[in-house]
Design a protein around this motif. Structure first.
Motif, short mmCIF file in Angstrom:
data_model
loop_
_atom_site.label_atom_id
_atom_site.label_comp_id
_atom_site.label_asym_id
_atom_site.label_seq_id
_atom_site.Cartn_x
_atom_site.Cartn_y
_atom_site.Cartn_z
N LEU A 193 49.88 38.81 33.88
CA LEU A 193 49.16 37.80 34.66
C LEU A 193 50.12 36.66 35.01
O LEU A 193 50.68 36.01 34.12
CB LEU A 193 47.95 37.30 33.87
CG LEU A 193 47.01 36.35 34.62
CD1 LEU A 193 46.58 36.91 35.97
CD2 LEU A 193 45.77 36.07 33.77
N ALA A 194 50.30 36.47 36.32
CA ALA A 194 51.25 35.48 36.85
C ALA A 194 50.46 34.30 37.42
O ALA A 194 49.23 34.33 37.45
CB ALA A 194 52.11 36.16 37.92
N PRO A 195 51.12 33.26 37.89
CA PRO A 195 50.41 32.11 38.43
C PRO A 195 49.47 32.49 39.58
O PRO A 195 49.69 33.49 40.27
CB PRO A 195 51.54 31.20 38.94
CG PRO A 195 52.71 31.56 38.10
CD PRO A 195 52.58 33.03 37.84
N GLU A 196 48.44 31.69 39.74
CA GLU A 196 47.47 31.83 40.83
C GLU A 196 46.68 33.14 40.76
O GLU A 196 46.17 33.62 41.77
CB GLU A 196 48.19 31.76 42.22
CG GLU A 196 49.05 30.53 42.43
CD GLU A 196 48.22 29.24 42.55
OE1 GLU A 196 47.09 29.32 43.05
OE2 GLU A 196 48.71 28.20 42.11
N GLY A 197 46.62 33.74 39.57
CA GLY A 197 45.82 34.95 39.42
C GLY A 197 46.50 36.22 39.93
O GLY A 197 45.88 37.28 40.00
N VAL A 238 52.58 34.03 33.18
CA VAL A 238 52.21 32.67 32.76
C VAL A 238 52.24 32.64 31.23
O VAL A 238 51.65 33.52 30.58
CB VAL A 238 50.78 32.33 33.23
CG1 VAL A 238 50.35 30.98 32.68
CG2 VAL A 238 50.71 32.35 34.75
N VAL A 239 52.95 31.67 30.67
CA VAL A 239 53.03 31.55 29.22
C VAL A 239 52.19 30.34 28.81
O VAL A 239 52.37 29.25 29.37
CB VAL A 239 54.49 31.37 28.75
CG1 VAL A 239 54.55 31.27 27.23
CG2 VAL A 239 55.35 32.53 29.25
N LEU A 252 42.85 34.76 29.55
CA LEU A 252 42.21 36.08 29.44
C LEU A 252 40.94 36.11 30.30
O LEU A 252 40.61 37.14 30.89
CB LEU A 252 41.89 36.39 27.97
CG LEU A 252 41.46 37.83 27.67
CD1 LEU A 252 42.54 38.83 28.06
CD2 LEU A 252 41.12 38.00 26.19
N GLY A 253 40.28 34.99 30.40
CA GLY A 253 39.10 34.91 31.25
C GLY A 253 39.44 35.18 32.71
O GLY A 253 38.71 35.89 33.42
N THR A 254 40.57 34.66 33.15
CA THR A 254 41.03 34.93 34.52
C THR A 254 41.25 36.43 34.71
O THR A 254 40.92 37.01 35.74
CB THR A 254 42.38 34.21 34.78
OG1 THR A 254 42.26 32.87 34.32
CG2 THR A 254 42.77 34.24 36.24
N ALA A 255 41.81 37.04 33.66
CA ALA A 255 42.10 38.48 33.72
C ALA A 255 40.82 39.29 33.82
O ALA A 255 40.78 40.31 34.52
CB ALA A 255 42.91 38.91 32.50
N GLU A 256 39.78 38.82 33.14
CA GLU A 256 38.52 39.57 33.19
C GLU A 256 37.97 39.64 34.61
O GLU A 256 37.33 40.62 35.00
CB GLU A 256 37.49 38.93 32.25
CG GLU A 256 37.83 39.04 30.76
CD GLU A 256 37.93 40.48 30.25
OE1 GLU A 256 37.44 41.41 30.93
OE2 GLU A 256 38.55 40.67 29.17
N ALA A 257 38.24 38.60 35.38
CA ALA A 257 37.81 38.63 36.77
C ALA A 257 38.54 39.74 37.53
O ALA A 257 37.97 40.41 38.39
CB ALA A 257 38.08 37.28 37.42
N ALA A 258 39.80 39.95 37.18
CA ALA A 258 40.58 41.01 37.83
C ALA A 258 40.09 42.40 37.42
O ALA A 258 40.24 43.37 38.17
CB ALA A 258 42.07 40.84 37.49
N LYS A 310 36.91 43.02 36.90
CA LYS A 310 35.71 43.21 37.73
C LYS A 310 36.08 43.51 39.18
O LYS A 310 35.33 44.17 39.90
CB LYS A 310 34.84 41.96 37.67
CG LYS A 310 34.18 41.78 36.31
CD LYS A 310 32.98 40.86 36.37
CE LYS A 310 32.27 40.76 35.03
NZ LYS A 310 33.06 40.00 34.04
N ALA A 311 37.27 43.05 39.59
CA ALA A 311 37.71 43.30 40.97
C ALA A 311 38.52 44.59 41.10
O ALA A 311 39.19 44.81 42.12
CB ALA A 311 38.53 42.10 41.45
N GLN A 312 38.47 45.44 40.07
CA GLN A 312 39.16 46.75 40.09
C GLN A 312 40.68 46.64 40.24
O GLN A 312 41.31 47.51 40.80
CB GLN A 312 38.65 47.68 41.20
CG GLN A 312 37.27 48.22 41.01
CD GLN A 312 36.24 47.22 41.44
OE1 GLN A 312 35.49 46.73 40.60
NE2 GLN A 312 36.21 46.89 42.72
N ILE A 313 41.24 45.54 39.74
CA ILE A 313 42.70 45.40 39.86
C ILE A 313 43.39 45.92 38.59
O ILE A 313 44.35 46.67 38.67
CB ILE A 313 43.08 43.93 40.13
CG1 ILE A 313 42.49 43.49 41.48
CG2 ILE A 313 44.61 43.77 40.14
CD1 ILE A 313 42.53 42.01 41.72
N VAL A 314 42.87 45.52 37.43
CA VAL A 314 43.52 45.94 36.17
C VAL A 314 42.48 46.51 35.21
O VAL A 314 41.28 46.38 35.41
CB VAL A 314 44.26 44.76 35.48
CG1 VAL A 314 45.38 44.24 36.36
CG2 VAL A 314 43.29 43.67 35.06
#
Lengths: 101, 551
Positions: A19-23, A33-34, A45-51, A53-57
């Motif tokens: 997970l890099a900047p800006e999602g 992003v560290v 991790l919350g940002t990642a959960e959105a991804a 749901k968006a079928q990215i990861v």
């Protein structure tokens, strides 16, 4: 304090991504992003959960790193291998594409 | 080899289209990962460290040259130019993209292959003796029964959601090359006092975190009752096996909990209540399947082949390879060849697309176009004329396939380990490579004699470490790789689980530890003993002393 990143596998091809900047999701650990501390890591991790749901990861999780010369370095053998490729095949995976260890 | 009928082809074609639709819906977001995961696993598709992994079924290890060429094509077109033959006689590809998986299954279906029964809590691909049909000591060809079990078990509605995965192995020879004792069910064909052929039924073997050897619940089952008896075993397991704890869900835990005698009684009661003629294979159907496994048209040859023996005297390297990699065939003038996938510095079980294509060509030229995969991660050519052995050996050499080490210390089983597998705690392959380099000297290997090293990167034991003469188990200690060593395991008819020798060794100490063990053995063995014989005579103590004495 422990430094953390969020990593996952990309849905379409299974590639290891960070997970890099800006999602954005990057194949390079150097782009990750560290963050420090429970609150920041949970938020990441919350940002990642959105991804998810968006079928990215698929199956994102937090991983510990240390910073060396400003770049994140994995703390476990498993994450080191994920970030580079199989240790037995230096010609394959991210390590073959000139990514830092 | 078994050939599909129209019905089989249709099922596979439908299955590919179903999966294509499922993948499409997943990528479009119509189904979640939680919904999709069981569907992809039913098609052999796992998510691992670097990519998806596709495990392709090779029923009882049998491949035609045409199928092997297709596996090579898939390695080149969809993977990174290689595949990994596993201890389940299957092949895995480690760099698969989800979006391409349906196309791969489509390619496989063209050659009557698929990834069904390579994952999930169903009856998995049935495994067999790799010398089936040709071993000189064989009583009956087990492949016919493997195929019957395959047809009975595939998509069996009652057994598609067992408490846990279920593995069956079959052999028709007294010498067990199929590791029967570490399977959920092991079936050994033998004759009773009247000369009739039937099965010894062994149940409850397995490795993993609770290793157990299978126990015999029926010393002799007449052949015609195999399916109804298997059905009774699975029904008892399906009813009583634990579903509350994944680590206690295998049939071995149930057999261990109630005892083999009580389990046998439960099965017998279920069998008497449920058996019916529907599960007795009609003679005509048995004959139809049996005909697929007819032996190839061998030539009538003399038992001795002078030209072959002359070559052995002329060429020491060839003689060495013959000694380790060539086994006795039941047909005079023919031999069984084990093609080692363990060259020095290689990855156990890996074959490149080029090697697979070469093997397909070589099999067509020398062995009736048939190749077998062994649970020890090698390949077998089962029908080679002795007169062709020298030429075959030369051809194998062109493709780095002529390693003369079958059954020796460098013929190592290793799971993919932490280099690929998301379950692993430690790497297996680099340890096997380092041992391979340390013991590369062929003279030294010959002096050591039969010695089976088996390495697993986690307690799931895909690398069969519990039954290695020397077993190596990778463990994680605070992010560092350590290796626990066991001694005295065996997977043959004298099956035994290895004993832990002591505290685990760090990654850079494990090869030295193996060297110390071998050195200890060479120092105390009695003339004619193999490693396992010496170990069984002396036990752990001398090895413990040498490994830890100085501490």
């Amino acid at each position: 304090m422990t430094q953390e990143i969020v990593t996952a596998n990309r849905l379409r091809d299974g590639a290891v991504v960070y997970l890099a900047p800006e999602g954005y999701w990057s194949e390079r650990l150097a782009d990750a992003v560290v963050v420090e501390g429970e609150v920041a890591a949970a938020e990441l991790l919350g940002t990642a959960e959105a991804a998810v749901k968006a079928q990215i990861v698929v199956a994102p999780y937090r991983a510990d790193v240390t910073l060396e010369s400003g770049l994140p370095v994995p703390r476990t053998t498993k994450e080191r291998i994920r970030s580079r490729g199989p240790s037995i095949h230096p010609e394959l995976g991210k390590q073959a594409e000139g990514q830092p260890a | 080899m078994y050939r599909y009928d129209e019905y089989d082809h249709r099922i596979l074609a439908e299955r590919v289209e179903q999966f294509r639709d499922q993948v499409g819906r997943r990528i479009a977001g119509d189904i979640s990962e939680d919904e999709f995961k069981p569907l992809r696993l039913m098609n052999g598709l796992y998510l691992q460290l670097h990519a998806y992994m596709l495990r392709v079924a090779i029923p009882y290890g049998m491949l035609s040259s045409t199928q092997l060429r297709k596996l090579a094509y898939i390695a080149r077109r969809f993977d990174k130019g290689y595949g990994h033959f596993t201890t389940r006689q299957n092949i895995q590809y480690h760099w698969i993209k989800l979006e391409q998986a349906p196309d791969i299954l489509g390619e496989l279906a063209e050659v009557e292959m698929h990834a069904i029964q390579t994952s999930g809590n169903c009856v998995r691909n049935t495994t067999a003796d790799q010398f089936a049909g040709v071993a000189f000591d064989e009583i009956e060809d087990p492949r016919v029964w493997c195929e019957i079990v395959r047809q009975w078990s595939t998509f069996h509605p009652e057994f598609s959601f067992l408490p846990r995965k279920f593995k069956i192995a079959i052999t028709g020879s007294p010498h067990d090359r199929a590791a029967l004792c570490v399977h959920d069910i092991g079936l050994r064909m033998h004759r009773d006092a009247a000369g009739e052929i039937g099965f010894e039924v062994m149940v409850g073997g397995g490795q993993g975190r609770t290793p157990m050897l299978a126990e015999t619940i029926r010393p002799f089952l007449p052949k015609q009752y195999l399916l109804s008896y298997l059905e009774a075993i699975l029904r008892v397991y399906n009813q009583l096996g634990r579903r509350d704890n994944i680590h206690k869900a295998r049939i071995k835990i149930l057999v261990g909990a109630v005892g083999a005698a009580e389990f046998a009684r439960l099965v017998e009661a279920e069998w008497q209540a449920s058996r019916n003629e529907d599960l007795e294979l009609p003679a005509a159907e048995f004959e139809r399947i049996h005909a697929h496994f007819a032996l190839p048209p061998y030539e009538a040859l003399p038992a001795e082949t002078p030209a072959f023996h002359a070559k052995r005297f002329e060429n020491r390297e060839f003689a060495r390879w013959v000694r380790t990699n060539v086994s006795r065939h039941k047909q005079p003038g023919y031999a069984i060849v084990t093609v080692s996938l363990k060259p020095e510095g290689g990855v156990p079980g890996d074959a490149s697309d080029r090697q697979m294509e070469a093997m397909a060509d070589i099999a067509e030229r020398f062995s009736f176009g048939e190749v077998r995969v062994t649970h020890e991660q090698n390949l077998v050519l089962a029908h080679v004329k002795e007169a062709d052995l020298y030429e075959l050996w030369r051809n194998l050499g062109f493709f780095d396939l002529a390693a003369a080490n079958a059954g020796l210390i460098t013929d190592i089983i290793a799971c993919p380990g932490l280099d690929y597998c998301s379950l692993a705690n430690a790497r297996s392959i680099p340890v096997s490579q380092a041992i391979g380099r340390r013991f590369a000297d062929p003279e030294r290997q010959a002096r050591i004699g039969e010695l089976k090293i088996k390495i697993s990167g986690c307690i799931n034991a895909c690398g069969h470490h519990h039954v290695g003469h020397i077993g190596i188990l990778g463990v994680d200690k605070k992010g560092e790789e350590f290796y626990q060593i066991t001694l005295g395991g065996s997977a043959d008819e004298t099956a035994a689980l290895g004993d832990i020798v002591g505290p685990a060794f760090a990654y850079d100490r494990v090869v030295d530890a193996v060297d110390t063990i071998v050195d200890t053995y060479l120092g105390i063995r009695i003339e004619g003993e193999r490693f396992l014989d010496t170990y069984r005579r002396v036990g752990l103590q001398p090895f413990k002393e040498r490994l830890y004495g100085a501490r």
